[in-house]
Design an enzyme around this catalytic site. Structure first.
Site, PDB file in Angstrom:
ATOM      1  N   SER A  86       5.667  -3.316  -7.306  1.00 57.78           N
ATOM      2  CA  SER A  86       4.385  -3.183  -6.603  1.00 57.78           C
ATOM      3  C   SER A  86       4.231  -1.934  -5.738  1.00 57.78           C
ATOM      4  O   SER A  86       3.178  -1.757  -5.132  1.00 57.78           O
ATOM      5  CB  SER A  86       4.165  -4.423  -5.722  1.00 57.78           C
ATOM      6  OG  SER A  86       5.100  -4.435  -4.659  1.00 57.78           O
ATOM      7  N   THR A 133      -4.810  -5.348  -9.075  1.00 56.27           N
ATOM      8  CA  THR A 133      -5.077  -4.468  -7.936  1.00 56.27           C
ATOM      9  C   THR A 133      -6.354  -3.654  -8.135  1.00 56.27           C
ATOM     10  O   THR A 133      -6.739  -3.364  -9.280  1.00 56.27           O
ATOM     11  CB  THR A 133      -3.883  -3.510  -7.752  1.00 56.27           C
ATOM     12  OG1 THR A 133      -4.234  -2.500  -6.816  1.00 56.27           O
ATOM     13  CG2 THR A 133      -3.499  -2.818  -9.057  1.00 56.27           C
ATOM     14  N   ASP A 134      -6.958  -3.239  -7.018  1.00 54.24           N
ATOM     15  CA  ASP A 134      -8.123  -2.352  -7.111  1.00 54.24           C
ATOM     16  C   ASP A 134      -7.719  -0.950  -7.566  1.00 54.24           C
ATOM     17  O   ASP A 134      -8.577  -0.138  -7.928  1.00 54.24           O
ATOM     18  CB  ASP A 134      -8.860  -2.285  -5.759  1.00 54.24           C
ATOM     19  CG  ASP A 134      -8.010  -1.758  -4.601  1.00 54.24           C
ATOM     20  OD1 ASP A 134      -6.808  -1.497  -4.805  1.00 54.24           O
ATOM     21  OD2 ASP A 134      -8.555  -1.612  -3.487  1.00 54.24           O
ATOM     22  N   GLU A 135      -6.396  -0.654  -7.537  1.00 57.44           N
ATOM     23  CA  GLU A 135      -5.954   0.704  -7.869  1.00 57.44           C
ATOM     24  C   GLU A 135      -6.216   1.053  -9.337  1.00 57.44           C
ATOM     25  O   GLU A 135      -6.200   2.224  -9.706  1.00 57.44           O
ATOM     26  CB  GLU A 135      -4.468   0.880  -7.516  1.00 57.44           C
ATOM     27  CG  GLU A 135      -4.226   0.567  -6.052  1.00 57.44           C
ATOM     28  CD  GLU A 135      -2.882   1.022  -5.507  1.00 57.44           C
ATOM     29  OE1 GLU A 135      -2.279   1.932  -6.083  1.00 57.44           O
ATOM     30  OE2 GLU A 135      -2.448   0.441  -4.495  1.00 57.44           O
ATOM     31  N   TYR A 159       2.230   3.089 -11.278  1.00 56.00           N
ATOM     32  CA  TYR A 159       2.006   1.697 -10.871  1.00 56.00           C
ATOM     33  C   TYR A 159       0.645   1.203 -11.348  1.00 56.00           C
ATOM     34  O   TYR A 159       0.543   0.176 -12.038  1.00 56.00           O
ATOM     35  CB  TYR A 159       2.106   1.565  -9.343  1.00 56.00           C
ATOM     36  CG  TYR A 159       1.512   0.274  -8.813  1.00 56.00           C
ATOM     37  CD1 TYR A 159       2.093  -0.958  -9.114  1.00 56.00           C
ATOM     38  CD2 TYR A 159       0.349   0.273  -8.029  1.00 56.00           C
ATOM     39  CE1 TYR A 159       1.537  -2.150  -8.643  1.00 56.00           C
ATOM     40  CE2 TYR A 159      -0.203  -0.913  -7.548  1.00 56.00           C
ATOM     41  CZ  TYR A 159       0.392  -2.120  -7.860  1.00 56.00           C
ATOM     42  OH  TYR A 159      -0.160  -3.301  -7.398  1.00 56.00           O
ATOM     43  N   LYS A 163      -0.420  -1.705 -14.134  1.00 49.24           N
ATOM     44  CA  LYS A 163      -1.255  -2.867 -13.832  1.00 49.24           C
ATOM     45  C   LYS A 163      -2.499  -2.872 -14.732  1.00 49.24           C
ATOM     46  O   LYS A 163      -2.932  -3.926 -15.206  1.00 49.24           O
ATOM     47  CB  LYS A 163      -1.662  -2.878 -12.356  1.00 49.24           C
ATOM     48  CG  LYS A 163      -0.532  -3.117 -11.371  1.00 49.24           C
ATOM     49  CD  LYS A 163       0.149  -4.463 -11.500  1.00 49.24           C
ATOM     50  CE  LYS A 163      -0.708  -5.621 -11.045  1.00 49.24           C
ATOM     51  NZ  LYS A 163       0.066  -6.908 -11.041  1.00 49.24           N
ATOM     52  N   LYS A 198       6.004  -0.670   2.790  1.00 47.70           N
ATOM     53  CA  LYS A 198       4.558  -0.436   2.707  1.00 47.70           C
ATOM     54  C   LYS A 198       4.057  -0.004   4.085  1.00 47.70           C
ATOM     55  O   LYS A 198       4.715  -0.250   5.099  1.00 47.70           O
ATOM     56  CB  LYS A 198       3.840  -1.715   2.252  1.00 47.70           C
ATOM     57  CG  LYS A 198       4.362  -2.293   0.937  1.00 47.70           C
ATOM     58  CD  LYS A 198       3.739  -1.648  -0.273  1.00 47.70           C
ATOM     59  CE  LYS A 198       4.405  -2.051  -1.578  1.00 47.70           C
ATOM     60  NZ  LYS A 198       4.193  -3.403  -2.000  1.00 47.70           N
TER      61      LYS A 198
END
Ligand code: NAD
Ligand code: TYD
Length: 365
Positions: A86, A133-135, A159, A163, A198
């Site tokens: 993550s 994720t919004d990424e 990453y 996803k 993080k």
């Protein structure tokens, strides 16, 4: 009554979800499948480990046979799939693990679900919920509208690309095979059990030790901060009333530049040291212990390669369809999170000094 398999349930969000679910649905069977990588921590599950409804299984989501066996033997009808690599910075330095876990691992989960639920017909109805994720939507310019469910995918880091690939596989298993899937794409979470690599937990731990607070680039990158308890409620709503095949964005509705966020956290710390007199002796290296300001530790460092400038989430769909509302304000959430790290010093010390890793080596390897 749903019977759940929660992958990655020993990690940050997964563990919060397990506590959230078992508090509200104490009689539901809930199995955690987790490989206990560096990010997985059994201490996160300590409060529920002896409950009869709960079972922990150490295993890899890429072990399709193991997942099939669990789904079949436990008569499980719901998967909540959190397990992933993550951390963006780790993906930049070593992308392979991200492809293996996030892409191949998710595909392994989907294959097992298809075999047991669609071919084996072990349960009358099922749900595979995928946590993303919004990424995957890429980076926004300052005036761009927030990400919504139809925003085209444009992942920028290994990453987010991994996803995005997993999201596409989940979608494909619905369209091609009829697997009852839902996906949620959420913004940056924060709260208890957050691994101190993080931004928020790293800054908390560093400032308590009087260590520098590294801000990448100019600190003007924007994130939409979501308290993990709001995220867990959002997932619960999707599991209960979300429509199979649909995607729901979940956000906290609070955009903040990184520098502003860290400055707020510093003010929260300074105030806590003024109010709680024992903090000065517990953390003598924190500037606030000597009447100074934690913000004096802020340092601008080299930017992350490919650093996305802005994320923002439009959660209109989950609000309209499922009645979701983020309940935790950023300021209150940061205060509560800071206090959690103060109250759980043993937790982050064990994670950071390697004693937890050694304990796992003795007991689980
Ligand atoms: P985390 O890194 O804290 O936890 C991941 C968990 O997955 C760990 O317990 C780890 O041991 C486990 N795991 C890793 N590889 C595994 C494997 N091969 N088999 C079984 N278990 C494995 O992650 P998190 O922050 O809790 O994120 C959970 C999910 O939410 C992820 O899918 C992530 O992409 C997504 N997400 C996170 C955030 C965030 O802000 N943290 C934001 C958006 C989406
Ligand atoms: P992070 O918590 O890694 O989440 P993500 O990259 O998934 O958004 O980082 C949040 C923001 O904080 C991101 O813009 C990168 C920045 N950041 C720093 O400035 N310094 C740090 O030490 C870290 C870990 C992150």
């Amino acid at each position: 009554m749903p019977r759940l398999l929660v992958t990655g349930g020993a990690g940050f969000i997964g563990a919060n979800f397990v506590h959230h679910w078992l508090e509200r649905h104490p009689d539901d069977r809930l199995i955690v499948l987790d490989a206990l990588t560096y990010a997985g921590n059994l201490a996160n599950l300590e409060p529920v480990k002896d409950r009869s409804a709960f079972r922990f299984v150490r295993g890899d989501i890429r072990d399709t046979a193991l997942v099939e066996e669990l789904l079949r033997e436990e008569g499980l009808d719901t998967v909540v799939h959190f397990a992933a690599e993550s951390h963006v910075d780790r993906s930049i330095h070593g992308p392979d693990a991200f492809i293996e876990t996030n892409v191949q691992g998710t595909h392994s989960m989907l294959k097992a679900a298809r075999k047991v639920w669609l071919e084996g017909r072990t349960v009358p109805s099922h749900r595979f919920h995928h946590v993303s994720t919004d990424e995957v939507y890429g980076s926004l310019a300052p005036d761009d509208p927030a990400f919504h469910e139809r925003t085209p995918y444009a992942p920028n880091s290994p990453y987010s690309a991994s996803k995005a690939a997993s999201d596409h596989l989940v979608r494909a298993y619905h369209h091609t095979y009829g697997l009852a899937v839902t996906t949620s794409n959420c913004s940056n979470n924060y709260g208890p059990f957050h691994f101190p690599e993080k931004l928020i937990p790293l800054m908390i731990v560093n400032l308590l030790h009087g260590k520098e607070l590294p801000i990448y680039g100019d600190g003007r990158n924007v994130r939409d901060w979501l308290h993990v308890s709001d995220h867990c409620r959002g997932i619960e709503l999707i599991l209960q009333d979300g429509r199979p095949g649909e995607v729901y964005n979940i956000g906290g509705g609070v955009e903040s530049e990184n520098l502003t966020l860290v400055e707020t956290l510093c003010r929260v710390a300074d105030a806590a040291f003024t109010e709680q007199k024992d903090l000065g002796s517990r953390f003598p290296d924190c500037p606030a212990a000597r009447g100074g300001k934690a913000s004096g530790l802020i340092r601008f460092v080299k930017d992350r390669p490919g650093h996305d400038r802005r994320y923002a989430i439009d959660c209109g769909k989950i609000e309209r369809e499922l009645g979701y509302r983020a309940a935790v304000t950023l300021e209150a959430g940061l205060r509560e999170t800071f206090n959690w790290y103060l109250a759980n010093e043993w937790w982050w010390r064990a994670v950071m000094d390697g004693s937890y890793e050694r304990w796992i080596d003795t007991h689980y390897r």
